[in-house]
Design a protein around this motif. Structure first.
Motif, PDB file in Angstrom:
ATOM      1  N   GLU A 179     -46.094  19.985  38.149  1.00  0.00           N
ATOM      2  CA  GLU A 179     -46.708  21.274  37.842  1.00  0.00           C
ATOM      3  C   GLU A 179     -47.558  21.107  36.571  1.00  0.00           C
ATOM      4  OE1 GLU A 179     -46.554  23.943  39.663  1.00  0.00           O
ATOM      5  OE2 GLU A 179     -45.159  23.046  41.121  1.00  0.00           O
ATOM      6  N   PRO A 180     -48.547  21.996  36.354  1.00  0.00           N
ATOM      7  CA  PRO A 180     -49.386  21.885  35.153  1.00  0.00           C
ATOM      8  C   PRO A 180     -48.579  21.790  33.858  1.00  0.00           C
ATOM      9  CG  PRO A 180     -50.345  23.468  36.656  1.00  0.00           C
ATOM     10  CD  PRO A 180     -49.010  23.080  37.243  1.00  0.00           C
ATOM     11  N   ARG A 183     -47.180  18.323  33.502  1.00  0.00           N
ATOM     12  CA  ARG A 183     -48.222  17.366  33.108  1.00  0.00           C
ATOM     13  C   ARG A 183     -48.493  17.445  31.607  1.00  0.00           C
ATOM     14  NH1 ARG A 183     -51.449  19.118  37.734  1.00  0.00           N
ATOM     15  NH2 ARG A 183     -53.018  19.927  36.288  1.00  0.00           N
ATOM     16  N   GLU A 184     -48.486  18.661  31.083  1.00  0.00           N
ATOM     17  CA  GLU A 184     -48.735  18.841  29.656  1.00  0.00           C
ATOM     18  C   GLU A 184     -47.620  18.206  28.823  1.00  0.00           C
ATOM     19  OE1 GLU A 184     -50.472  19.806  26.108  1.00  0.00           O
ATOM     20  OE2 GLU A 184     -51.341  19.883  28.122  1.00  0.00           O
TER      21      GLU A 184
END
Length: 206
Positions: A179-180, A183-184
């Motif tokens: 999920e975003p 990734r962060e």
């Protein structure tokens, strides 16, 4: 009485043993795939290390081993999407680095080397190949007659602009399982690891 006898002999109560098994399973190097749990290549290697050399803390392999293995996977994926354009990753990286440098799309060889995400002892030969293809042009530095600059040609600009969307899509494909927000977090952890071990790769001001 049976529970007391087991505890007296050094065995943990059933509930406690179950908790320990769950904790061990949670820390095992596995990957969730649908409803299945699969042990990856590095996980199997770690298990062998723990069996044969239990005296060593091999937990670092859980991260470092996967980074080493993923380097090949990443390069193979990126080279595959660049192949129709006749490029390899290192050639593309030079063109893209010059492209995102902004007008006038030129850098000194030393600055180019410092900006690239790979270490290349053969940068001169790489530039020579790109120059023969008409993608870059080397000339005297207008600010320093003794220096040389590498400039992106119009042909090189077109090639870079064609290749960059392919590269960006390949990167997202490699991260498709996250999920975003994940990734962060991963990006922040890798940045911390990178700068902690190689401070020169940190902020330019450093």
């Amino acid at each position: 009485m049976k529970h007391e006898t087991g505890a007296a002999r050094g065995r943990a109560p059933r509930g406690q043993a179950k908790t320990k098994r769950h904790a061990a399973a949670a820390s095992a190097p596995v990957t969730m795939v649908g409803q299945q749990i699969q042990e990856d290549l590095v996980g199997r290697g770690i298990r062998q290390w723990r069996n044969e050399r239990p005296d060593l803390d091999s937990s670092g392999k859980a991260v470092v081993g996967r980074l080493l293995r993923l380097e090949e996977v990443v390069l193979r994926t990126i080279n595959a999407v660049l192949q129709p354009l006749g490029l390899k990753y290192q050639e593309y990286a030079v063109l893209a680095t010059l492209r995102v440098a902004g007008p006038p799309y030129r850098l000194s060889p030393s600055r180019l080397q410092a900006t690239l995400l790979f270490t290349s002892g053969g940068l001169s030969n790489l530039l020579k190949r790109l120059e023969l293809e008409g993608f870059v042009r080397r000339s005297t530095d207008p600010k320093d007659g003794r220096g040389v600059v590498v400039k992106l040609t119009a042909k090189g600009m077109r090639m870079a602009d064609d290749a960059m969307p392919r590269h960006a899509a390949a990167e997202l494909h490699l991260l498709r399982m996250f999920e975003p927000e994940q990734r962060e977090i991963l990006a922040q952890l890798l940045s911390r690891m990178m700068v902690g071990n190689a401070p020169e790769l940190g902020p330019e001001s450093a």
